[in-house]
Motif scaffolding. Structure first.
Motif, PDB file in Angstrom:
ATOM      1  N   PRO A  48      19.935  51.250  18.051  1.00  0.00           N
ATOM      2  CA  PRO A  48      19.224  50.512  17.003  1.00  0.00           C
ATOM      3  C   PRO A  48      20.176  49.939  15.942  1.00  0.00           C
ATOM      4  N   LEU A  70      16.875  51.382  11.906  1.00  0.00           N
ATOM      5  CA  LEU A  70      17.087  52.793  11.555  1.00  0.00           C
ATOM      6  C   LEU A  70      16.440  53.124  10.216  1.00  0.00           C
ATOM      7  N   ALA A  71      16.502  52.183   9.277  1.00  0.00           N
ATOM      8  CA  ALA A  71      15.878  52.409   7.965  1.00  0.00           C
ATOM      9  C   ALA A  71      14.366  52.541   8.121  1.00  0.00           C
ATOM     10  N   LYS A  95      12.823  53.407  10.800  1.00  0.00           N
ATOM     11  CA  LYS A  95      12.574  54.665  11.512  1.00  0.00           C
ATOM     12  C   LYS A  95      12.652  55.861  10.561  1.00  0.00           C
ATOM     13  N   ALA A  96      13.596  55.837   9.652  1.00  0.00           N
ATOM     14  CA  ALA A  96      13.721  56.952   8.694  1.00  0.00           C
ATOM     15  C   ALA A  96      12.435  57.080   7.878  1.00  0.00           C
ATOM     16  N   ALA A  97      11.898  55.948   7.429  1.00  0.00           N
ATOM     17  CA  ALA A  97      10.655  55.983   6.640  1.00  0.00           C
ATOM     18  C   ALA A  97       9.477  56.407   7.515  1.00  0.00           C
ATOM     19  N   ASN A 149       9.586  58.267  10.233  1.00  0.00           N
ATOM     20  CA  ASN A 149       9.729  59.714  10.485  1.00  0.00           C
ATOM     21  C   ASN A 149       9.119  60.511   9.338  1.00  0.00           C
ATOM     22  N   ASP A 150       9.437  60.055   8.127  1.00  0.00           N
ATOM     23  CA  ASP A 150       8.971  60.755   6.935  1.00  0.00           C
ATOM     24  C   ASP A 150       7.443  60.749   6.839  1.00  0.00           C
ATOM     25  N   CYS A 180       8.588  56.056  15.887  1.00  0.00           N
ATOM     26  CA  CYS A 180       9.343  54.809  16.007  1.00  0.00           C
ATOM     27  C   CYS A 180      10.383  55.107  17.078  1.00  0.00           C
ATOM     28  N   VAL A 181      10.259  54.478  18.227  1.00  0.00           N
ATOM     29  CA  VAL A 181      11.047  54.878  19.397  1.00  0.00           C
ATOM     30  C   VAL A 181      11.706  53.664  20.055  1.00  0.00           C
TER      31      VAL A 181
END
Lengths: 565, 242
Positions: A177, A182-183, A185-187, A189-190, A195-196
């Motif tokens: 990615p 990635l940003a 995805k980080a949000a 995840n939280d 997000c895959v």
């Protein structure tokens, strides 16, 4: 590509995902195939503008009415075509995309290849809406594996509900990615939103003559190294190499001829170069002209025996028209300003995406919409051009600060596209216009289209969740904040996933095709494009068209060998 | 099989700096006259921009040559208009230590290509941009007795400041302000799309990267980790990282 030799068994109308697959499967099985394509011949090896810069194209390559998605898109045609109009009924709006070229839309599609799952094939069973497919996921799974292996799809097996894993060794490695993905995805995840790795028909390892993606130059232009799947660098040349495929381009099919016994005898077409009307006989006719074009051909094939068109005793031809539910939200993220530069082209499409995740709460009745959607995400250091990916809209005035601001904001924008399931409804269909004809004298289509609360509430759910992700990233939305979700939804046809106009089913009274893609009424007439869809899952239809066509060909070849047709 | 690289580059976008510049006569100071005579004399000397040529040529059609693109319409701006466009785009995008000024990379010529295109959107911009050029010229003449292109940078800024900044647009000039913002958008796009602009902004793509895509550089990952931490967010799982 002159007059056909007459040595064919099967006529395949269309050369895209369905037509290409049909031609390859049949030709490989020793069946003589004649393919008729309404557009011109197209050679991706010499016609693809690989690496051309935007500045080399008129208007910096931006969109015009002749090139909706920009100068370099490998599409001949679009939502408008000279001499080939269509209309929408009053108060309705539908946009019909046509690509008049060998390979059709496979030359420029986004290559997103999400696999339909168990819920998607039995939607009526799950929520009582629409209809079930006459096939189950379990029956389709081997075909999905086979097609993914054949065309090459990158992705990962994440074991998520209704997002089936592929068989072992089927998928290519997904690309790493990019920062903005990635940003997001980080949000996500939280917030507990998956997000895959995305799934796209792009090779990340070599496959015979087709090379692995070299991480550059937009797939929409076509791909002359064969990394991004299109029928013109794969199925069609493979089928030709068998010696069993003959192709006629500029051949606009407008009618299927039938005899008294109810069997198809061949098709009528117009040679667009000479303007001559011609008839070609065949043992079997396969329509894969695209959902609405195939329906138009059937509706136009009226005779005393078939007053409403061939294969239409159910009255369902042209009905159940669906497109993906689409909406978009964008945002600017201060945390992504002035970030370190690196090459973010990658495979030029999605590396990550957000699959639908709320199935459990949906099944429990906690959501006010019945079907899922996925989210295509993006935002990257793209090739500079008008708009600068949003950066030029952030500047004020003039002077040295303008350049400074563009540098600061470049790459700090993210965007999200909802791609959702639509449920067929009685207000969505295509019919022949009673009066108007196109430049070839063929009656044109008139479209009816309307969303219901099922789609509107889904868009509201999308908006609510994406605004939460943007907020978690400290971003500010730049579009997609409408109070009424209806105001942000794409028009029918605008996502270019139109399907359903000759659906398959278990009951000849309510479907056009049986579970093999064979017409209930005309046994030697088969349809192998998006028309056959019984539902429009949120997954982009191309992969499923190919898997269904692959399966249909198994059945067709079997019946031809048994001399049943 | 290997990829086909582009065969030729369009050269039509090259802006000939040599053709820019001094075409106006210098206004002479008026003799002692009555205010009315003074005004009439000034009006008589006042230059108006030579008009654009009519739009000619065709749209590029549904099936243009993609590998070797060509313009299918004539550019149509007059030299006067090009001069104004050059000064205006250089005010927006002046040279600095990272890249040259807009006119050095052909932005005015792209503006000409844009507004000469026989498409509805571009024809809409044509009316607005040409009206903007006329307005800039007229205001410069009225205030400073000189054409916009010939005015000093300070004088040009005085004119431009009436329309260029959000929240500070002079009453009655909203249309000009909107035209200016559109011009600025196109000029910024054309500037950064140029070779010098690409280098300035740091776009590093459009070249083959053989093998698996490597993902972000260590520096880019470090930056992401820093900003995510400041937002109270954890980095994604290791398998998604380079």
């Amino acid at each position: 590509m002159n007059a056909p030799s007459g040595e064919h068994d099967v006529i395949v109308v269309g050369s895209g995902a369905g037509g290409g697959m049909a031609a390859w499967r049949l030709a490989a099985a020793g069946v003589k195939v004649l393919m008729l394509e309404a557009g011109r011949d197209y050679d991706p090896y010499s016609e693809t503008p690989m690496f051309n810069w935007s500045r080399e194209a008129p208007l910096l390559g931006g969109g015009t009415p002749e090139k909706d998605f920009g100068y370099y898109l490998a599409s001949i045609g679009g939502w408008t075509l000279p001499g080939e109009p269509y209309v929408s009924a009053e108060g309705n709006e539908f946009m019909w995309w046509r690509s008049r070229m060998l390979g059709g839309r496979t030359n420029h599609w986004a290559r997103n290849s999400f696999r339909m799952g168990p819920h998607d094939f039995k939607p009526y069973t799950r929520d009582g809406l629409g209809v079930d497919w006459p096939v189950s996921y379990d029956e389709m799974a081997p075909y999905f594996d086979r097609v993914e292996k054949l065309i090459g799809v990158y992705g990962a097996n994440d074991g998520l509900e209704n997002h089936p894993d592929s068989g072992p060794g089927v998928l290519h490695e997904p690309p790493k990615p990019r920062i903005n993905e990635l940003a997001i995805k980080a949000a996500a995840n939280d917030l507990g939103i998956p997000c895959v790795a995305s799934r796209r028909a792009v090779l990340t390892k070599n496959m015979g003559e087709r090379q692995a993606c070299f991480n550059a130059t937009n797939c929409g232009r076509g791909c002359n190294i064969g990394a991004a799947f299109q029928s013109t660098t794969s199925l069609i040349p493979w089928a030709r190499a068998t010696g069993n495929l003959e192709i006629l381009t500029n051949a606009m099919v407008y009618e299927v001829e039938t005899d008294r016994s109810g069997k198809a005898t061949g098709v009528h077409y117009i040679d667009k170069i000479s303007g001559e009307h011609r008839f070609i006989a065949a043992r079997v006719v396969v329509l894969a002209a695209s959902a609405c074009e195939s329906a138009r051909i059937l509706l136009n094939s009226k005779n005393a025996q078939h007053p409403d068109g061939v294969a239409n005793s159910s009255g369902q031809v042209g009905r159940n028209l669906m497109d993906t539910v689409g909406a978009g939200i964008g945002a600017q993220v201060p945390a992504l300003e002035n970030r370190p530069r690196y090459n973010e082209d990658g495979t030029m499409g999605l590396h990550l995406y957000i699959p639908f995740w709320d199935y459990q709460r949906q099944a429990a009745g906690a959501l006010d919409f019945p079907r899922g959607y996925h989210i295509e995400i993006g935002g990257q250091f793209g090739e500079p051009g008008i708009g600068m990916g949003g950066a030029s809209g952030r500047v004020d005035g003039y002077g040295p600060q303008v350049k400074e601001d563009v540098r600061r904001y470049y790459g700090s924008f993210i965007h999200f596209s909802q791609r959702g399931e639509m449920i067929p409804n009685e207000h969505c269909y295509a019919e022949l216009d009673p009066d108007q004809r196109d430049a070839f004298g063929i009656p044109i289509l008139r479209f009816h289209y309307r969303h219901t609360d099922h789609e509107i509430n889904q868009t509201a759910h999308f908006q609510q969740n994406i605004l939460a992700i943007i907020d978690r990233l400290g971003g500010t939305p730049t579009y997609g904040t409408q109070d009424d979700p209806k105001d942000m939804m794409a028009k029918g046809g605008q996502i270019i996933h139109e399907v359903g106009t000759a659906r398959m089913g278990d009951d000849p009274a309510t479907s056009v095709l049986n579970g093999s893609g064979q017409s209930w009424d005309v046994p030697n007439l088969w349809i192998m494009d998006g028309a056959m869809f019984a539902s429009k899952a949120h997954k982009n239809p191309t992969l499923t068209i190919m898997a269904l066509a692959d399966r249909s060909c198994d059945h067709l070849i079997e019946k031809m060998r048994a001399r049943e047709i | 099989m290997s990829y086909t690289s582009r065969i030729s580059r369009r050269t039509t976008l090259k802006w000939l700096a040599a053709t820019m510049g001094v075409s106006a006569t210098t206004a002479c100071g008026p003799e002692r006259t009555t205010p009315q005579e003074d005004y009439a004399e000034r009006m008589a000397k006042r230059k108006t921009l030579a008009p654009a040529r009519p739009v000619s040529g065709t749209t590029y059609g549904y099936d243009p040559h993609l590998v070797e693109p060509a313009l299918t319409w004539e550019k149509s701006m007059s030299q006067d208009q090009l001069d104004v466009a050059a000064r205006l785009s250089d005010l927006i995008l002046p040279a600095d230590d990272r890249s040259p000024a807009a006119s050095d990379v052909g932005v005015p010529d792209f503006i000409d290509e844009w507004i000469s295109a026989p498409y509805d959107n571009q024809q809409y911009d044509r009316e607005r941009f040409l009206a903007l050029f006329d307005w800039l010229e007229q205001e410069a003449q009225e205030q400073f007795d000189t054409g916009f292109a010939e005015a000093s940078v300070d004088q040009q800024k005085q004119v431009l400041d009436r329309i260029a900044w959000y929240g500070r647009v002079e009453d009655g000039l909203d249309t000009m302000a909107a035209a200016f913002r559109s011009f600025r958008d196109i000029a910024i796009g054309a500037f950064f799309a140029s070779e010098a602009g690409v280098q300035d902004i740091g776009y590093l793509g459009n070249k083959p990267v053989i093998g698996p895509y490597p993902g972000p550089t260590p520096e880019a990952i470090e930056h992401l980790e820093r900003v995510l931490t400041s937002l109270g967010l954890a980095m994604p799982e290791a398998k998604y990282l380079p």
